[in-house]
Design a protein around this motif. Structure first.
Motif, PDB file in Angstrom:
ATOM      1  N   ILE A  47       0.828  -1.212   0.000  1.00  0.00           N
ATOM      2  CA  ILE A  47       0.000   0.000   0.000  1.00  0.00           C
ATOM      3  C   ILE A  47       0.863   1.263   0.000  1.00  0.00           C
ATOM      4  CG2 ILE A  47      -1.898  -1.088   1.281  1.00  0.00           C
ATOM      5  CD1 ILE A  47      -0.768   0.368   3.795  1.00  0.00           C
ATOM      6  N   ARG A  48       0.197   2.416  -0.257  1.00  0.00           N
ATOM      7  CA  ARG A  48       0.815   3.720   0.044  1.00  0.00           C
ATOM      8  C   ARG A  48      -0.084   4.386   1.082  1.00  0.00           C
ATOM      9  NH1 ARG A  48       2.242   6.475  -5.554  1.00  0.00           N
ATOM     10  NH2 ARG A  48       2.726   8.237  -4.166  1.00  0.00           N
ATOM     11  N   SER A  49      -0.275   5.707   0.991  1.00  0.00           N
ATOM     12  CA  SER A  49      -1.076   6.330   2.049  1.00  0.00           C
ATOM     13  C   SER A  49      -2.578   6.233   1.781  1.00  0.00           C
ATOM     14  CB  SER A  49      -0.672   7.800   2.229  1.00  0.00           C
ATOM     15  OG  SER A  49      -0.881   8.512   1.021  1.00  0.00           O
ATOM     16  N   GLY A  50      -2.945   5.827   0.557  1.00  0.00           N
ATOM     17  CA  GLY A  50      -4.360   5.822   0.190  1.00  0.00           C
ATOM     18  C   GLY A  50      -5.184   4.754   0.890  1.00  0.00           C
ATOM     19  N   ARG A  69       4.343  -1.077   3.330  1.00  0.00           N
ATOM     20  CA  ARG A  69       3.969   0.318   3.125  1.00  0.00           C
ATOM     21  C   ARG A  69       5.075   0.938   2.260  1.00  0.00           C
ATOM     22  NH1 ARG A  69       3.322   5.333   1.660  1.00  0.00           N
ATOM     23  NH2 ARG A  69       2.627   6.787   3.248  1.00  0.00           N
ATOM     24  N   ALA A  70       4.762   1.215   0.989  1.00  0.00           N
ATOM     25  CA  ALA A  70       5.776   1.777   0.084  1.00  0.00           C
ATOM     26  C   ALA A  70       5.936   3.259   0.365  1.00  0.00           C
ATOM     27  CB  ALA A  70       5.370   1.525  -1.367  1.00  0.00           C
ATOM     28  N   GLY A  71       6.535   3.559   1.496  1.00  0.00           N
ATOM     29  CA  GLY A  71       6.732   4.928   1.953  1.00  0.00           C
ATOM     30  C   GLY A  71       7.111   4.884   3.417  1.00  0.00           C
ATOM     31  N   VAL A  72       6.979   6.026   4.104  1.00  0.00           N
ATOM     32  CA  VAL A  72       7.432   6.108   5.501  1.00  0.00           C
ATOM     33  C   VAL A  72       6.298   5.883   6.496  1.00  0.00           C
ATOM     34  CG1 VAL A  72       8.474   7.635   7.228  1.00  0.00           C
ATOM     35  CG2 VAL A  72       9.219   7.771   4.862  1.00  0.00           C
ATOM     36  N   GLY A  73       5.281   6.779   6.441  1.00  0.00           N
ATOM     37  CA  GLY A  73       4.273   6.826   7.502  1.00  0.00           C
ATOM     38  C   GLY A  73       3.395   5.586   7.516  1.00  0.00           C
ATOM     39  N   GLY A  95      13.450   5.768   1.417  1.00  0.00           N
ATOM     40  CA  GLY A  95      13.277   5.834  -0.035  1.00  0.00           C
ATOM     41  C   GLY A  95      12.764   7.169  -0.547  1.00  0.00           C
ATOM     42  N   ASN A  96      11.957   7.877   0.266  1.00  0.00           N
ATOM     43  CA  ASN A  96      11.392   9.133  -0.242  1.00  0.00           C
ATOM     44  C   ASN A  96      11.838  10.355   0.564  1.00  0.00           C
ATOM     45  OD1 ASN A  96       9.781   9.090   2.064  1.00  0.00           O
ATOM     46  ND2 ASN A  96       8.012   8.233   0.992  1.00  0.00           N
ATOM     47  N   THR A  97      12.896  10.208   1.346  1.00  0.00           N
ATOM     48  CA  THR A  97      13.377  11.315   2.191  1.00  0.00           C
ATOM     49  C   THR A  97      13.677  12.560   1.357  1.00  0.00           C
ATOM     50  OG1 THR A  97      14.391   9.746   3.710  1.00  0.00           O
ATOM     51  CG2 THR A  97      15.200  12.002   3.823  1.00  0.00           C
ATOM     52  N   ALA A 229       4.263  16.769   6.436  1.00  0.00           N
ATOM     53  CA  ALA A 229       4.413  15.558   7.259  1.00  0.00           C
ATOM     54  C   ALA A 229       3.096  14.785   7.296  1.00  0.00           C
ATOM     55  CB  ALA A 229       4.883  15.927   8.652  1.00  0.00           C
ATOM     56  N   ARG A 230       2.186  15.192   8.151  1.00  0.00           N
ATOM     57  CA  ARG A 230       0.900  14.521   8.242  1.00  0.00           C
ATOM     58  C   ARG A 230      -0.208  15.498   8.585  1.00  0.00           C
ATOM     59  NH1 ARG A 230       2.333  11.355   5.568  1.00  0.00           N
ATOM     60  NH2 ARG A 230       2.372   9.090   5.691  1.00  0.00           N
ATOM     61  N   GLY A 231      -1.362  15.279   7.984  1.00  0.00           N
ATOM     62  CA  GLY A 231      -2.540  16.034   8.345  1.00  0.00           C
ATOM     63  C   GLY A 231      -2.880  15.719   9.794  1.00  0.00           C
ATOM     64  N   PRO A 278      -1.797  17.941  -3.370  1.00  0.00           N
ATOM     65  CA  PRO A 278      -2.494  16.713  -2.955  1.00  0.00           C
ATOM     66  C   PRO A 278      -1.539  15.587  -2.546  1.00  0.00           C
ATOM     67  CG  PRO A 278      -2.513  16.906  -5.334  1.00  0.00           C
ATOM     68  CD  PRO A 278      -1.803  18.123  -4.836  1.00  0.00           C
ATOM     69  N   HIS A 279      -0.882  15.735  -1.400  1.00  0.00           N
ATOM     70  CA  HIS A 279       0.023  14.716  -0.836  1.00  0.00           C
ATOM     71  C   HIS A 279       1.046  14.257  -1.894  1.00  0.00           C
ATOM     72  CE1 HIS A 279       0.258  11.520   2.560  1.00  0.00           C
ATOM     73  NE2 HIS A 279       1.446  11.670   2.001  1.00  0.00           N
ATOM     74  N   LEU A 280       1.834  15.229  -2.350  1.00  0.00           N
ATOM     75  CA  LEU A 280       2.793  14.953  -3.426  1.00  0.00           C
ATOM     76  C   LEU A 280       4.227  14.796  -2.926  1.00  0.00           C
ATOM     77  CD1 LEU A 280       1.624  17.432  -6.243  1.00  0.00           C
ATOM     78  CD2 LEU A 280       1.203  14.975  -6.051  1.00  0.00           C
TER      79      LEU A 280
HETATM   80  O1  LIG Z   1       5.914   8.069   2.918  1.00  0.00           O
HETATM   81  C1  LIG Z   1       5.056   8.782   3.472  1.00  0.00           C
HETATM   82  O2  LIG Z   1       4.923   8.887   4.699  1.00  0.00           O
HETATM   83  C2  LIG Z   1       4.133   9.530   2.631  1.00  0.00           C
HETATM   84  O3  LIG Z   1       3.378  10.298   3.152  1.00  0.00           O
HETATM   85  C3  LIG Z   1       4.095   9.286   1.189  1.00  0.00           C
HETATM   86  O4  LIG Z   1       2.773   8.928   0.880  1.00  0.00           O
HETATM   87  P1  LIG Z   1       2.394   8.260  -0.524  1.00  0.00           P
HETATM   88  O5  LIG Z   1       3.128   6.970  -0.603  1.00  0.00           O
HETATM   89  O6  LIG Z   1       2.858   9.220  -1.594  1.00  0.00           O
HETATM   90  O7  LIG Z   1       0.927   8.069  -0.497  1.00  0.00           O
END
Ligand SMILES: O=C(O)C(=O)COP(=O)(O)O
Ligand SMILES: NC(=O)C1=CN([C@@H]2O[C@H](COP(=O)(O)OP(=O)(O)OC[C@H]3O[C@@H](n4cnc5c(N)ncnc54)[C@H](O)[C@@H]3O)[C@@H](O)[C@H]2O)C=CC1
Length: 527
Positions: A47-50, A69-73, A95-97, A229-231, A278-280
């Motif tokens: 997943i990502r953040s969606g 989770r292909a990302g951080v959060g 990966g997305n720093t 960062a985060r909403g 939009p969360h780019l």
């Molecule tokens: O990696 C994160 O924490 C992000 O917020 C990136 O979110 P995304 O993978 O672009 O939906």
């Protein structure tokens, strides 16, 4: 073949890696209900953040072994539920720093020079230069909340832009901050002194509405705030009011309390000093390749029975460290299982002692392996490396750890002591060569036994005839003895005997073993 669900847009390179070991279904428009309906079919989800992996969704994923989770959060994943269910959760911490940090800098510059609004005006047919006189960031103060990976890169770039950097991060040392050219100060000082404030924190209970009306009130008039960062770390109602009142000079938001941002959100109505994306933050080609490879490789590895390198709910292990520890993990698991069976009843405390060459190794995976072994007789396949610690904690098992590099009987050995409702038991094990497992002591009686599926252990007095009597008793019941070892500390003193037997012990036979003259206790062990 295992099945992997990819429920958010992921770079193709990740799908290709997953396809090496699994059937991959890409379904990026599932409703929460549809997700819950199909999740039981899958061994892994990427997943990502969606995608929101709620408690209900994860509990529906009965066959899930890993969430990637292909990302951080991972705030969109109910990690405690995954942990309890033994599902490993992995992310891509780095990966997305750069992408997120560069987006932050772009937001700061856009806020300073009104680039989005000027662009819109020009494309709308105007040539308006007056409305868009900006400010320079040079010599301004940037306040960074959360000086982790992204915050640090932002600090480095901002420093090069000639900014003074203040940072608030209670988990960071002042030395680390100074190395980045940032001064670590209290939150209030950042809020009072900064011309620009940028957030790079995780979303947690503590950071929820960290930026609220009270904190906005103490900021400099005209402060510009960036949140990539985060909403939910910023109170959106409070910040919109602060923009309207002119207290805040500009905001740039990439993330929102609710995503996608509601069509009717008041934020969309605000003027040229409010920039919304939009969360780019992570949406660069490079970052998407990085995170897709990073996470797909981990999913592939876990499906192949290998460890994950950046799990958020178990200690992640680099492949080279894992190769070295693997035989010790098997040893610890076997010893945990053995000492648990010897302890019989409830275990209150487990001490794990690492001896010899592994005394200086990373201990946590070994402790987890010992707990997994200890809990296996009770929990069977329900316990694994992910949930062993939590299960132990919930059962009130207190774990202690000691190290003794000076023990040199074997190159490396593990000594477990379990205290419980029926007293104390201890076992030691070591490796012969690189990976052959041996039990090297039981209750401090030295032995050298290769563990097998079925074993019979006795505590007895070392005296003539006892081995013969035990041998004939087992023979009478048609139990075949594969090998036998006696360990004693002194002649005719207390001793321990370990019999590797080919068959399970028939019921009732253990009682007869205990009644043999000289035997003080006996245990059947199944590994
Ligand atoms: O990696 C994160 O924490 C992000 O917020 C990136 O979110 P995304 O993978 O672009 O939906
Ligand atoms: N907009 C986007 O697309 C992206 C957003 N992110 C988000 O950016 C944030 C930061 O990510 P990283 O820098 O990779 O994380 P990180 O873990 O490297 O850094 C977070 C820092 O925040 C600090 N921190 C934690 N709690 C704190 C508190 N209560 N007060 C002050 N500091 C606290 C930590 O000590 C750490 O130094 C995360 O929320 C992540 O989800 C990450 C990538 C892309």
């Amino acid at each position: 073949m295992p099945k992997v669900l990819v429920s958010d847009p992921i770079d193709q390179v990740g799908i290709d890696i997953l396809s090496q070991v699994a059937t991959v279904d890409v379904k990026t428009t599932l409703s929460p209900e549809e997700l819950i309906q199909i999740l039981p079919e899958y061994d892994a989800i990427m997943i990502r953040s969606g995608t929101k992996l709620t408690k209900e969704a994860i509990e529906a994923g009965k066959n899930l072994k890993i969430i990637g989770r292909a990302g951080v959060g991972v705030d969109n994943v109910d990690v405690p539920t995954a942990t309890r269910m033994g599902i490993v959760v992995v992310n891509s911490p780095e990966g997305n720093t750069i992408a997120a940090a560069e987006h932050t800098i772009a937001m700061m510059m856009s806020l300073s020079r009104f680039i989005p609004a000027a662009n819109q005006s020009l494309k709308g047919g105007k040539w308006d230069r007056k409305s868009f006189t900006g400010v320079e960031v040079y010599k301004k103060t940037l306040g960074i909340l959360g000086l982790g990976k992204i915050g640090s890169h932002v600090a480095t770039v901002a420093k090069a832009l000639g900014m003074r950097i203040l940072a608030y991060d209670p988990y960071l040392t002042a030395e680390r901050a100074e190395k980045l050219g940032a001064h670590l100060v209290e939150l209030e000082i950042v809020l009072r002194e900064a011309d620009y404030i940028t957030l790079h924190l995780p979303k947690t209970k503590e950071t929820h509405h960290l930026i609220n009306a009270d904190r906005l009130a103490i900021m400099k008039d005209g402060v510009r705030i960036i949140n990539c960062a985060r909403g939910g770390i910023i109170d959106e109602v409070a910040i919109a009011d602060a923009i309207k009142s002119g207290k805040v000079g500009g905001i740039a938001l990439d993330v929102f309390e609710n995503e996608p941002l509601e069509a009717e959100s008041g934020l969309r109505e605000l003027g040229a000093n409010v920039i919304l994306t939009p969360h780019l933050g992570a949406s660069t080609e490079e970052a998407q390749t990085n995170v897709a490879v990073d996470v797909a490789e981990q999913i592939r590895d876990v499906l192949l029975g290998l460890p994950a390198r950046s799990a958020v709910n178990i200690p992640g292990l680099r492949p080279d460290v894992w190769q070295k520890l693997k035989p010790y993990l098997q040893l610890a698991e076997m010893l945990g299982n053995l000492v648990g069976q010897l302890a019989g009843g409830r275990v209150d405390t487990l001490n794990v002692k690492l001896q010899g060459e592994i005394a200086n190794s990373e201990s946590q995976p070994i402790v987890v392996a010992a707990l997994k072994g200890l809990l296996t007789p009770a929990l069977r396949e329900r316990v694994n490396f992910v949930n062993a610690s939590i299960e132990a904690k919930e059962r009130g098992i207190h774990v202690t750890e000691t190290r003794d590099p000076s023990v040199e009987d074997y190159s490396g050995s593990i000594h477990l002591t379990a205290h419980g409702s029926q007293g104390q038991q201890s076992v030691t094990g070591a490796l012969l060569g690189k990976s052959e497992i041996r039990i090297t002591s039981i209750n401090d009686f030295p032995i050298n036994v290769a563990p097998t599926h079925y074993m019979l252990l006795t505590l007895h007095r070392d005296m003539p005839g006892i081995i013969g009597r035990l041998g004939s008793l087992l023979g009478n019941f048609n139990v075949n003895i594969a090998s036998m070892q006696v360990g004693r500390r002194m002649v005719r003193g207390e001793a321990v005997m370990v019999l590797n037997i080919d068959d399970p012990l028939p019921s009732g036979l253990l009682d007869e073993v205990v009644h043999i003259q000289g035997v003080t206790d006996a245990f059947v062990v199944k590994l």
